[in-house]
Design a protein around this motif. Structure first.
Motif, PDB file in Angstrom:
ATOM      1  N   GLU A 234       0.820  -1.207   0.000  1.00  0.00           N
ATOM      2  CA  GLU A 234       0.000   0.000   0.000  1.00  0.00           C
ATOM      3  C   GLU A 234       0.858   1.263   0.000  1.00  0.00           C
ATOM      4  N   GLY A 235       2.046   1.177   0.562  1.00  0.00           N
ATOM      5  CA  GLY A 235       2.914   2.341   0.580  1.00  0.00           C
ATOM      6  C   GLY A 235       3.683   2.550  -0.709  1.00  0.00           C
ATOM      7  N   GLU A 236       3.564   1.593  -1.647  1.00  0.00           N
ATOM      8  CA  GLU A 236       4.266   1.663  -2.934  1.00  0.00           C
ATOM      9  C   GLU A 236       5.745   2.016  -2.731  1.00  0.00           C
ATOM     10  N   THR A 237       6.379   1.262  -1.851  1.00  0.00           N
ATOM     11  CA  THR A 237       7.771   1.505  -1.489  1.00  0.00           C
ATOM     12  C   THR A 237       8.703   1.306  -2.682  1.00  0.00           C
ATOM     13  N   ILE A 238       9.701   2.148  -2.763  1.00  0.00           N
ATOM     14  CA  ILE A 238      10.713   2.035  -3.818  1.00  0.00           C
ATOM     15  C   ILE A 238      11.959   1.374  -3.229  1.00  0.00           C
ATOM     16  N   HIS A 239      12.399   0.302  -3.866  1.00  0.00           N
ATOM     17  CA  HIS A 239      13.599  -0.413  -3.447  1.00  0.00           C
ATOM     18  C   HIS A 239      14.629  -0.307  -4.565  1.00  0.00           C
ATOM     19  N   GLU A 240      15.886  -0.155  -4.211  1.00  0.00           N
ATOM     20  CA  GLU A 240      16.943  -0.021  -5.209  1.00  0.00           C
ATOM     21  C   GLU A 240      17.805  -1.279  -5.257  1.00  0.00           C
ATOM     22  N   ARG A 241      17.979  -1.784  -6.476  1.00  0.00           N
ATOM     23  CA  ARG A 241      18.799  -2.973  -6.691  1.00  0.00           C
ATOM     24  C   ARG A 241      20.108  -2.584  -7.362  1.00  0.00           C
ATOM     25  N   TYR A 242      21.190  -3.255  -6.977  1.00  0.00           N
ATOM     26  CA  TYR A 242      22.489  -3.011  -7.605  1.00  0.00           C
ATOM     27  C   TYR A 242      22.590  -3.752  -8.938  1.00  0.00           C
ATOM     28  N   TYR A 243      23.141  -3.052  -9.938  1.00  0.00           N
ATOM     29  CA  TYR A 243      23.433  -3.639 -11.245  1.00  0.00           C
ATOM     30  C   TYR A 243      24.804  -3.175 -11.711  1.00  0.00           C
ATOM     31  N   HIS A 244      25.516  -4.051 -12.374  1.00  0.00           N
ATOM     32  CA  HIS A 244      26.684  -3.644 -13.150  1.00  0.00           C
ATOM     33  C   HIS A 244      26.261  -3.710 -14.609  1.00  0.00           C
ATOM     34  N   LEU A 245      26.159  -2.554 -15.260  1.00  0.00           N
ATOM     35  CA  LEU A 245      25.758  -2.511 -16.658  1.00  0.00           C
ATOM     36  C   LEU A 245      26.984  -2.772 -17.541  1.00  0.00           C
ATOM     37  N   PHE A 246      26.861  -3.743 -18.419  1.00  0.00           N
ATOM     38  CA  PHE A 246      27.982  -4.167 -19.256  1.00  0.00           C
ATOM     39  C   PHE A 246      28.094  -3.314 -20.515  1.00  0.00           C
ATOM     40  N   ARG A 247      29.280  -2.815 -20.773  1.00  0.00           N
ATOM     41  CA  ARG A 247      29.519  -2.081 -22.008  1.00  0.00           C
ATOM     42  C   ARG A 247      29.713  -3.073 -23.155  1.00  0.00           C
ATOM     43  N   LYS A 248      29.675  -2.574 -24.376  1.00  0.00           N
ATOM     44  CA  LYS A 248      29.862  -3.421 -25.549  1.00  0.00           C
ATOM     45  C   LYS A 248      31.203  -4.146 -25.471  1.00  0.00           C
ATOM     46  N   GLY A 249      31.178  -5.444 -25.637  1.00  0.00           N
ATOM     47  CA  GLY A 249      32.389  -6.252 -25.653  1.00  0.00           C
ATOM     48  C   GLY A 249      32.868  -6.706 -24.283  1.00  0.00           C
ATOM     49  N   GLU A 250      32.256  -6.199 -23.202  1.00  0.00           N
ATOM     50  CA  GLU A 250      32.748  -6.523 -21.865  1.00  0.00           C
ATOM     51  C   GLU A 250      32.496  -7.974 -21.491  1.00  0.00           C
ATOM     52  N   LEU A 251      31.326  -8.485 -21.824  1.00  0.00           N
ATOM     53  CA  LEU A 251      31.036  -9.883 -21.495  1.00  0.00           C
ATOM     54  C   LEU A 251      31.941 -10.825 -22.268  1.00  0.00           C
ATOM     55  N   GLU A 252      32.129 -10.531 -23.562  1.00  0.00           N
ATOM     56  CA  GLU A 252      33.050 -11.352 -24.351  1.00  0.00           C
ATOM     57  C   GLU A 252      34.455 -11.298 -23.771  1.00  0.00           C
ATOM     58  N   SER A 253      34.853 -10.108 -23.306  1.00  0.00           N
ATOM     59  CA  SER A 253      36.188  -9.950 -22.735  1.00  0.00           C
ATOM     60  C   SER A 253      36.375 -10.830 -21.498  1.00  0.00           C
ATOM     61  N   LEU A 254      35.330 -10.909 -20.661  1.00  0.00           N
ATOM     62  CA  LEU A 254      35.415 -11.784 -19.491  1.00  0.00           C
ATOM     63  C   LEU A 254      35.689 -13.221 -19.909  1.00  0.00           C
ATOM     64  N   CYS A 255      35.071 -13.628 -21.008  1.00  0.00           N
ATOM     65  CA  CYS A 255      35.172 -15.024 -21.444  1.00  0.00           C
ATOM     66  C   CYS A 255      36.442 -15.319 -22.229  1.00  0.00           C
ATOM     67  N   THR A 256      37.043 -14.294 -22.833  1.00  0.00           N
ATOM     68  CA  THR A 256      38.180 -14.544 -23.723  1.00  0.00           C
ATOM     69  C   THR A 256      39.526 -14.134 -23.133  1.00  0.00           C
ATOM     70  N   THR A 257      39.521 -13.370 -22.033  1.00  0.00           N
ATOM     71  CA  THR A 257      40.789 -12.934 -21.444  1.00  0.00           C
ATOM     72  C   THR A 257      41.136 -13.673 -20.158  1.00  0.00           C
ATOM     73  N   ASP A 258      40.143 -14.260 -19.506  1.00  0.00           N
ATOM     74  CA  ASP A 258      40.430 -15.023 -18.298  1.00  0.00           C
ATOM     75  C   ASP A 258      40.948 -16.410 -18.700  1.00  0.00           C
ATOM     76  N   LYS A 259      42.147 -16.750 -18.235  1.00  0.00           N
ATOM     77  CA  LYS A 259      42.777 -17.998 -18.648  1.00  0.00           C
ATOM     78  C   LYS A 259      42.000 -19.231 -18.200  1.00  0.00           C
ATOM     79  N   ARG A 260      41.315 -19.126 -17.053  1.00  0.00           N
ATOM     80  CA  ARG A 260      40.542 -20.272 -16.570  1.00  0.00           C
ATOM     81  C   ARG A 260      39.373 -20.564 -17.494  1.00  0.00           C
TER      82      ARG A 260
END
Length: 277
Positions: A234-260
């Motif tokens: 009823e109070g229509e409370t606003i809650h804030e969630r944390y996000y890391h917004l990925f820039r172009k190429g960042e996800l691929e970089s995680l997958c292609t630069t980490d040796k593991r």
């Protein structure tokens, strides 16, 4: 962005339990080679856009320097526990390209949805066996109420055995991890649970969102508000969630630069779709 093998091998019933023993969780067999399907995709945002607030630098120093687990507990997990009912009511239809990926899996495949939420992606097709886990107890209860195979689990330490799945998906989850090391760890965990030649599909939110209004955050770390509908609060409370917004190429970089990750997986393809990578 969409990554994954076009024809993953079918699975037969495992001769060992799907649940992992304590010494198997978090381990990666470096002799294996899988394909990582990485992507940031999601539903279109409203025409008015979304309001984002950059995370204060003094908060980030605490996150990256000492205790990311507590930060994520307060700004991700606890928020979802509170908004679960309202959130679930807005998540009822699988995204088209996720549906396409799941439906492409051969008959009899085993698939895990890590961060499954209310389980909407677990019921796409009955030709495969789908298993889900989520950190939010309230969302797990909602999914369980639909008679889905779900459990409560951290995405960095899932309950599944090494190589027991033909495919794994992570839809809008990894962007909630507050450090690069934890994002990489989450990808390694997805790879760990799929078999040789298996596929992993990953979606995360993109920074390239023309409709968003956002204070400049050079590192992509933002707080995104969720206003609970009056039906649920009823109070229509606003809650804030944390996000890391990925820039172009960042996800691929995680997958292609980490040796593991390099040792056990390769990126097959990627795409940008509706303000997500």
């Amino acid at each position: 962005m969409n990554l994954g093998p076009s024809d993953p091998a079918p699975s037969s019933s495992p001769s060992v339990p799907i649940a992992a023993s304590s010494d198997e969780r978090g381990l990666v067999n470096e002799d294996r080679q899988r394909t990582v399907a990485g992507g940031l995709t999601g539903p279109s945002r409203s025409a008015s856009g979304i309001l984002l607030r950059s995370v204060p630098q003094d908060v980030l120093v605490g996150v990256h320097g000492s205790d990311p687990i507590s930060f994520e507990s307060n700004h991700v997990h606890k928020v979802y526990d509170v908004i679960a009912s309202h959130f679930s009511s807005t998540r009822y239809k699988p995204w088209p390209r996720v549906r396409e990926f799941v439906e492409s899996l051969p008959l009899g495949s085993f698939m895990a949805d890590i961060g499954c939420g209310n389980g909407k992606n677990l019921a796409i097709t009955d030709k495969i066996s789908s298993f889900g886990c989520d950190m939010c107890e309230a969302l797990v209860r909602i999914a369980s109420g639909q008679h889905l195979e779900v459990s409560q689990s951290d995405a960095l330490r899932t309950p599944y055995r090494n190589g027991c799945m033909d495919a794994a998906i992570s839809i809008a989850v990894i962007h909630h991890f507050s450090t690069n090391e934890r994002r990489v760890a989450s990808i390694l965990e997805l790879i760990r649970i799929v078999k040789d030649g298996g596929a992993v599909l990953i979606y995360v939110w993109a920074r390239e969102q023309p409709k968003k209004r956002c204070e400049e955050a050079s590192n992509g770390d933002v707080m995104i508000p969720w206003e609970v509908h009056k039906k649920f609060d009823e109070g229509e409370t606003i809650h804030e969630r944390y996000y890391h917004l990925f820039r172009k190429g960042e996800l691929e970089s995680l997958c292609t630069t980490d040796k593991r990750i390099q040792a056990v997986a390769s990126v097959e393809s990627s795409y940008f779709d509706k303000e997500n990578w």
